[in-house]
Motif scaffolding. Structure first.
Motif, PDB file in Angstrom:
ATOM      1  N   GLN A  47     -26.291  96.283  -4.539  1.00  0.00           N
ATOM      2  CA  GLN A  47     -27.295  96.927  -5.373  1.00  0.00           C
ATOM      3  C   GLN A  47     -28.043  95.916  -6.225  1.00  0.00           C
ATOM      4  O   GLN A  47     -27.439  95.032  -6.823  1.00  0.00           O
ATOM      5  CB  GLN A  47     -26.627  97.954  -6.314  1.00  0.00           C
ATOM      6  CG  GLN A  47     -25.951  99.094  -5.602  1.00  0.00           C
ATOM      7  CD  GLN A  47     -25.318 100.100  -6.556  1.00  0.00           C
ATOM      8  OE1 GLN A  47     -24.402 100.802  -6.187  1.00  0.00           O
ATOM      9  NE2 GLN A  47     -25.817 100.176  -7.783  1.00  0.00           N
ATOM     10  N   THR A  48     -29.350  96.100  -6.297  1.00  0.00           N
ATOM     11  CA  THR A  48     -30.145  95.367  -7.268  1.00  0.00           C
ATOM     12  C   THR A  48     -30.642  96.369  -8.305  1.00  0.00           C
ATOM     13  O   THR A  48     -30.510  97.588  -8.113  1.00  0.00           O
ATOM     14  CB  THR A  48     -31.351  94.672  -6.607  1.00  0.00           C
ATOM     15  OG1 THR A  48     -32.167  95.675  -5.969  1.00  0.00           O
ATOM     16  CG2 THR A  48     -30.879  93.676  -5.564  1.00  0.00           C
ATOM     17  N   SER A  49     -31.203  95.873  -9.363  1.00  0.00           N
ATOM     18  CA  SER A  49     -31.665  96.740 -10.435  1.00  0.00           C
ATOM     19  C   SER A  49     -32.667  97.752  -9.899  1.00  0.00           C
ATOM     20  O   SER A  49     -33.664  97.393  -9.269  1.00  0.00           O
ATOM     21  CB  SER A  49     -32.311  95.886 -11.527  1.00  0.00           C
ATOM     22  OG  SER A  49     -32.839  96.715 -12.538  1.00  0.00           O
ATOM     23  N   GLU A  50     -32.382  99.032 -10.154  1.00  0.00           N
ATOM     24  CA  GLU A  50     -33.254 100.131  -9.717  1.00  0.00           C
ATOM     25  C   GLU A  50     -33.458 100.141  -8.210  1.00  0.00           C
ATOM     26  O   GLU A  50     -34.358 100.817  -7.714  1.00  0.00           O
ATOM     27  CB  GLU A  50     -34.632 100.059 -10.407  1.00  0.00           C
ATOM     28  CG  GLU A  50     -34.577 100.000 -11.919  1.00  0.00           C
ATOM     29  CD  GLU A  50     -33.973 101.248 -12.536  1.00  0.00           C
ATOM     30  OE1 GLU A  50     -34.174 102.337 -11.961  1.00  0.00           O
ATOM     31  OE2 GLU A  50     -33.262 101.124 -13.540  1.00  0.00           O
ATOM     32  N   GLY A  51     -32.671  99.392  -7.489  1.00  0.00           N
ATOM     33  CA  GLY A  51     -32.815  99.370  -6.039  1.00  0.00           C
ATOM     34  C   GLY A  51     -34.093  98.727  -5.560  1.00  0.00           C
ATOM     35  O   GLY A  51     -34.562  98.997  -4.441  1.00  0.00           O
ATOM     36  N   ASN A  52     -34.677  97.864  -6.388  1.00  0.00           N
ATOM     37  CA  ASN A  52     -35.996  97.319  -6.068  1.00  0.00           C
ATOM     38  C   ASN A  52     -36.028  96.599  -4.731  1.00  0.00           C
ATOM     39  O   ASN A  52     -36.986  96.717  -3.975  1.00  0.00           O
ATOM     40  CB  ASN A  52     -36.444  96.353  -7.169  1.00  0.00           C
ATOM     41  CG  ASN A  52     -36.758  97.092  -8.454  1.00  0.00           C
ATOM     42  OD1 ASN A  52     -37.082  98.270  -8.408  1.00  0.00           O
ATOM     43  ND2 ASN A  52     -36.631  96.415  -9.578  1.00  0.00           N
ATOM     44  N   CYS A 143     -29.463 103.787   0.189  1.00  0.00           N
ATOM     45  CA  CYS A 143     -30.545 104.407  -0.578  1.00  0.00           C
ATOM     46  C   CYS A 143     -30.276 105.892  -0.820  1.00  0.00           C
ATOM     47  O   CYS A 143     -31.192 106.711  -0.930  1.00  0.00           O
ATOM     48  CB  CYS A 143     -31.891 104.211   0.133  1.00  0.00           C
ATOM     49  SG  CYS A 143     -32.364 102.478   0.271  1.00  0.00           S
ATOM     50  N   ILE A 144     -29.013 106.234  -0.859  1.00  0.00           N
ATOM     51  CA  ILE A 144     -28.604 107.591  -1.231  1.00  0.00           C
ATOM     52  C   ILE A 144     -27.876 107.471  -2.566  1.00  0.00           C
ATOM     53  O   ILE A 144     -26.879 106.744  -2.682  1.00  0.00           O
ATOM     54  CB  ILE A 144     -27.681 108.211  -0.165  1.00  0.00           C
ATOM     55  CG1 ILE A 144     -28.426 108.342   1.163  1.00  0.00           C
ATOM     56  CG2 ILE A 144     -27.171 109.564  -0.641  1.00  0.00           C
ATOM     57  CD1 ILE A 144     -27.545 108.810   2.311  1.00  0.00           C
ATOM     58  N   ILE A 145     -28.379 108.169  -3.559  1.00  0.00           N
ATOM     59  CA  ILE A 145     -27.880 108.002  -4.928  1.00  0.00           C
ATOM     60  C   ILE A 145     -26.374 108.215  -5.011  1.00  0.00           C
ATOM     61  O   ILE A 145     -25.661 107.501  -5.720  1.00  0.00           O
ATOM     62  CB  ILE A 145     -28.627 108.973  -5.873  1.00  0.00           C
ATOM     63  CG1 ILE A 145     -30.041 108.450  -6.107  1.00  0.00           C
ATOM     64  CG2 ILE A 145     -27.888 109.128  -7.195  1.00  0.00           C
ATOM     65  CD1 ILE A 145     -30.906 109.377  -6.922  1.00  0.00           C
ATOM     66  N   GLY A 146     -25.868 109.201  -4.272  1.00  0.00           N
ATOM     67  CA  GLY A 146     -24.450 109.536  -4.367  1.00  0.00           C
ATOM     68  C   GLY A 146     -23.510 108.420  -3.975  1.00  0.00           C
ATOM     69  O   GLY A 146     -22.335 108.429  -4.352  1.00  0.00           O
ATOM     70  N   PHE A 147     -24.009 107.450  -3.226  1.00  0.00           N
ATOM     71  CA  PHE A 147     -23.142 106.358  -2.781  1.00  0.00           C
ATOM     72  C   PHE A 147     -23.302 105.111  -3.638  1.00  0.00           C
ATOM     73  O   PHE A 147     -22.688 104.089  -3.352  1.00  0.00           O
ATOM     74  CB  PHE A 147     -23.441 106.012  -1.314  1.00  0.00           C
ATOM     75  CG  PHE A 147     -22.915 107.040  -0.348  1.00  0.00           C
ATOM     76  CD1 PHE A 147     -21.614 106.955   0.144  1.00  0.00           C
ATOM     77  CD2 PHE A 147     -23.703 108.102   0.053  1.00  0.00           C
ATOM     78  CE1 PHE A 147     -21.127 107.911   1.024  1.00  0.00           C
ATOM     79  CE2 PHE A 147     -23.222 109.061   0.928  1.00  0.00           C
ATOM     80  CZ  PHE A 147     -21.923 108.969   1.416  1.00  0.00           C
ATOM     81  N   ARG A 148     -24.129 105.177  -4.656  1.00  0.00           N
ATOM     82  CA  ARG A 148     -24.392 103.988  -5.469  1.00  0.00           C
ATOM     83  C   ARG A 148     -23.621 104.075  -6.784  1.00  0.00           C
ATOM     84  O   ARG A 148     -23.549 105.129  -7.420  1.00  0.00           O
ATOM     85  CB  ARG A 148     -25.899 103.852  -5.736  1.00  0.00           C
ATOM     86  CG  ARG A 148     -26.710 103.603  -4.460  1.00  0.00           C
ATOM     87  CD  ARG A 148     -28.198 103.630  -4.733  1.00  0.00           C
ATOM     88  NE  ARG A 148     -28.624 102.561  -5.618  1.00  0.00           N
ATOM     89  CZ  ARG A 148     -29.014 101.349  -5.215  1.00  0.00           C
ATOM     90  NH1 ARG A 148     -29.038 101.069  -3.924  1.00  0.00           N
ATOM     91  NH2 ARG A 148     -29.374 100.438  -6.090  1.00  0.00           N
ATOM     92  N   GLY A 149     -23.066 102.978  -7.169  1.00  0.00           N
ATOM     93  CA  GLY A 149     -22.334 102.931  -8.418  1.00  0.00           C
ATOM     94  C   GLY A 149     -23.257 102.666  -9.582  1.00  0.00           C
ATOM     95  O   GLY A 149     -24.391 102.210  -9.383  1.00  0.00           O
TER      96      GLY A 149
END
Lengths: 352, 443
Positions: A47-52, A143-149
């Motif tokens: 992950q990068t900040s805000e998924g940029n 890019c699915i929010i549920g899988f991101r910490g």
């Protein structure tokens, strides 16, 4: 000075200076064995900040958003035309083209391992510069929010279930170990434990030094053995043909199946942290998710099972089935944390 | 080691001979003359009306987006046919048209209210509540009472169960019954294996085959793992319950001639772990009704599961609509729209591939009221006459067909469990578990 003499003197000095017992790595070995129990396990998502970098077009819609787009006038429609249509698509999924645009990870970087020993056009680059990283599950879920910490619903609850649920209590026992720093041949045994974790007073932080009984009543089919080596404190195991990891987060006993499964773990006398990597069986992966998480739970993480299955099938990169005409497994890596534990075997053979 | 039996006025041996140990004793409490107690196969004693029909309540139940069921003293089940969803279960919104509108029944057509006569006299926990039309309805502990059109014989509890159900389950109707005859500190829970005796803290109660009411063999080291259930000083023997004095001033509960213990190593509520120790068994006030002889019990990675003769796991289908009246959709006389969607994407032929019925053997016959052979038209999923071409004789549990899963290939596979909406709780399938070491009391 030999390493053993150094350790002995070091321990003696520590006792003398602090009065607290600090044990050097090798002293925790018992008959050349040390065991660790799993405390954290989740899909590696770079992950990068805000998924940029990885998600420049944003995050995917979930079931709630898709329903609103598909059925803006639902009050004129029937349950069969709406709710059951979506549930049918979820439980009888297919790899047909998407109705919605699905955002795959677009960045070049990913955690993971080079599983096939090759460098291909679909491979990622490790943040340390290593090439040939195989992790197509990341491409599907990144890019699915549920899988991101740290706030994704799957990230929170699947990890939590690893600690809370005895069903998920997998552990490894390293045997034939001469040194936790360097050993060119060790044996790695996989078992399921059957006890709660030893934790601190909060109940949330697992502590080393607990005891686990091997589950030989229900967990016999989960037992595996492989080999590996330790270099500079990092354990690398040889692939296991089929590793089954029990994984239940909402009271539905289910599993993940990993082909060519291997570990890369940074070892210490108290913990082992690193990666579990291999090729996940696509159908098992998908049904583990949707059997444990209803459409409601998936909605909280904006996880469309319908879209995700298509992505998993589209990105599957291993174990082609000639009869089915498509790949049945997908490369993946999981962040894994384990803490040292003493193992008691009810058969009273390999007890530490 | 011999321990003196403190009989406290009851001679256990002679008393035991009078006890029917296959069913559960209950407390007689004041009740209207028109009601009586029926002993059921699975749910213990229940109240029934003069026709033998079990009485049910519809307790308030919290769902994802609101409550369903009945607040105390307030009937909510009426004769209007509900036609749209309630939106209780996200993510789906309210107001969607429910299936088969022309065939839909009202709540009271499925759950007739237990009408009270104008001169009905309230007694004890039995009261009378007024319905919207001014008619009177019996209530117990302030919950309005109903019967179920699914019950056909005295002692039937086909309409509902006292089994524990979770927050995402429908707002079920629950049979009511008299209190079990238990000393303070004990409880009974309905499970798939029987009415399990526990402490009031949900600790399983065990007995040891080496003990009798007068002789205790769990002593010394045995007590490291087993804790006698100690009775308070004022406890008295009653019915099937007795006391013995383990040591001066320490009295242990005895049930049906066996001293009682908890298992110190149990790690969860309603555990069966202690029964793995040779000689030790869980205690039940009554066992679950026998399943067909051709069935088997298989070990899975999550516990014991009921299976067919070939070891394939047996599944039950559960369904409750997202409607204000939370009507069931899991019975062959209910709409099959939901089930067909889940098992075969709406295609009955696919359902037979993915979730085949468990076909009864030609020589098999129904075992009891819980395990019966019924005839199903596989094209519709509905009950059928025996003579129809292509109809199937299938095993049913509580009059609902049971299924196998096409994705299970080996004994002990439970790959189909949790299939369907809400982890199989509202429109889906769950494995028929007989032993739960991992799932927080799912039996």
């Amino acid at each position: 000075m030999s390493r053993l003499a150094y350790l002995t003197i070091s321990m003696a000095l520590t006792f003398w200076s602090t009065g607290i017992s600090v044990i050097a790595d090798e002293s925790i070995l018992r008959d050349g064995k040390i065991s660790y129990v799993m405390t954290d396990l989740f899909w590696s998502v770079y992950q990068t900040s805000e998924g940029n970098q990885e998600c420049p077009r944003g995050y995917n819609d979930g079931p709630r958003e898709q329903f609103e787009k598909l059925f803006p006038a639902h009050e004129y429609l029937t349950v069969e035309e709406t709710q059951l249509k979506q549930e049918i698509a979820t439980w009888h999924p297919n790899a047909d083209p998407e109705e919605f645009e699905f955002f795959e990870v677009e960045g070049e970087l990913s955690w993971g391992l080079n599983l096939d020993g090759e460098v291909g056009p679909n491979d990622f680059v490790h943040p340390d510069g290593s090439v040939g990283i195989d992790n197509e599950v990341y491409r599907a879920v990144g890019c699915i929010i549920g899988f991101r910490g740290p706030d994704g619903v799957e990230y929170i609850f699947q990890n939590k279930a690893i600690i809370d649920r005895v069903y998920n209590r997998m552990m490894i026992q390293l045997a034939d170990v001469d040194s936790l720093e360097n050993d060119d041949s060790v044996t790695v045994n996989w078992f399921r434990g059957m006890d709660r974790l030893l934790t601190d007073a909060t109940g949330q932080k697992a502590m080393s030094g607990g005891t686990q009984r091997i589950d030989r009543r229900w967990g016999e089919s989960l037992i595996r053995q492989s080999t590996g080596k330790i270099e500079d404190g990092i354990l690398t195991t040889d692939p296991i043909d089929e590793l089954v990891i029990p994984w239940m987060n909402l009271s539905v006993p289910s599993v993940h199946i990993f082909r060519d499964a291997r570990l890369q773990l940074n070892l210490s006398s108290e913990q082992a942290t690193g990666l579990l990597a291999g090729y996940a069986d696509v159908d098992t992966w998908y049904y583990q998710l949707i059997r444990n998480d209803s459409t409601h739970h998936l909605s909280n993480g904006q996880i469309s099972g319908i879209s995700l299955y298509k992505a998993l099938r589209r990105l599957a990169d291993a174990y082609p089935d000639a009869d089915l005409g498509h790949n049945t497994a997908i490369s993946t890596a999981l962040d894994i944390k384990m803490t040292q534990v003493y193992v008691v075997d009810p058969l009273e053979e390999n007890s530490e | 080691m011999y321990v003196a039996l403190v009989s406290a006025g009851v001679f256990l041996n002679s008393h035991a001979a009078e006890i029917d140990s296959s069913t559960e004793a209950f407390l007689e409490i004041p009740r209207p003359a028109e009601f009586h107690v029926e002993i059921t196969e699975r749910d213990g004693p229940v109240f029934a009306n003069s026709n033998g029909k079990t009485l049910y309540k519809w307790p308030l139940h919290k769902l994802r987006n609101g409550y369903s069921g009945e607040p105390p003293g307030t009937p909510m089940c009426y004769d209007e046919v509900v036609t749209v969803t309630a939106g209780f279960m996200s993510p789906y919104p309210p107001g969607i048209k429910l299936p088969e509108p022309e065939e839909r029944l009202s709540c009271t057509e499925l759950w007739p209210p237990v009408v009270a006569k104008d001169n009905a006299e309230e007694i004890g926990k039995w009261t009378v509540v007024e319905r919207r039309d001014g008619s009177k309805q019996w209530a117990y502990e302030e919950q309005p009472l109903y019967t179920s059109v699914r019950d056909h014989f005295a002692g039937d509890v086909i309409g509902g169960s006292t089994r524990r159900y979770g927050g995402d389950s429908p707002a079920y109707r629950v049979p009511i019954g008299p209190p079990s005859q238990l000393p303070p500190g004990f409880a009974v829970r309905t499970t798939t294996v029987g009415r399990m005796l526990t402490s009031d803290k949900n600790e399983s109660i065990y007995e040891f085959e080496g003990d009798t009411a007068a002789i205790i063999n769990c002593i010394n080291a045995c007590l490291n793992n087993w804790r006698p259930v100690v009775a308070p000083a004022l406890a008295r023997a009653q019915g099937e319950w007795d006391l013995l004095e383990r040591s001066p001033g320490v009295r242990q509960w005895v049930y049906r001639g066996k001293p009682l213990y908890t298992h110190i190593l149990d790690t969860k509520s309603w555990s069966q772990q202690g029964s793995d120790v040779p000689g030790w068994t869980n205690v039940f006030t009554q066992r679950a009704p026998s399943f067909p002889q051709s069935f088997t019990v298989q070990s899975s990675i999550a516990g014991d599961v009921l299976a067919d003769v070939n070891g394939r796991t047996i599944y039950v289908y559960r369904c409750g609509e997202d409607s204000i009246d939370q009507l069931a959709c899991d019975h062959p006389e209910d709409t099959q729209i939901y089930r067909l969607a889940m098992c075969g994407a709406g295609n009955p032929a696919k359902c037979l591939q993915h979730w085949p019925y468990l076909i009864a053997g030609a020589n098999e016959t129904s075992v009891n009221r819980s395990w019966r052979i019924i005839t199903i038209d596989p094209k519709t999923g509905r009950l059928a006459s025996n003579e129809g071409e292509g109809n199937l004789r299938v095993w049913s549990y509580r009059d609902r067909p049971v299924y196998l899963f096409g994705g299970d290939s080996r004994p002990g596979d439970v790959n189909g469990g949790g299939t369907g909406e809400w982890r199989g709780q509202r429109n889906g399938l769950k494995a028929f578990w007989l032993r739960d070491d991992f799932m927080n009391g799912i039996l």
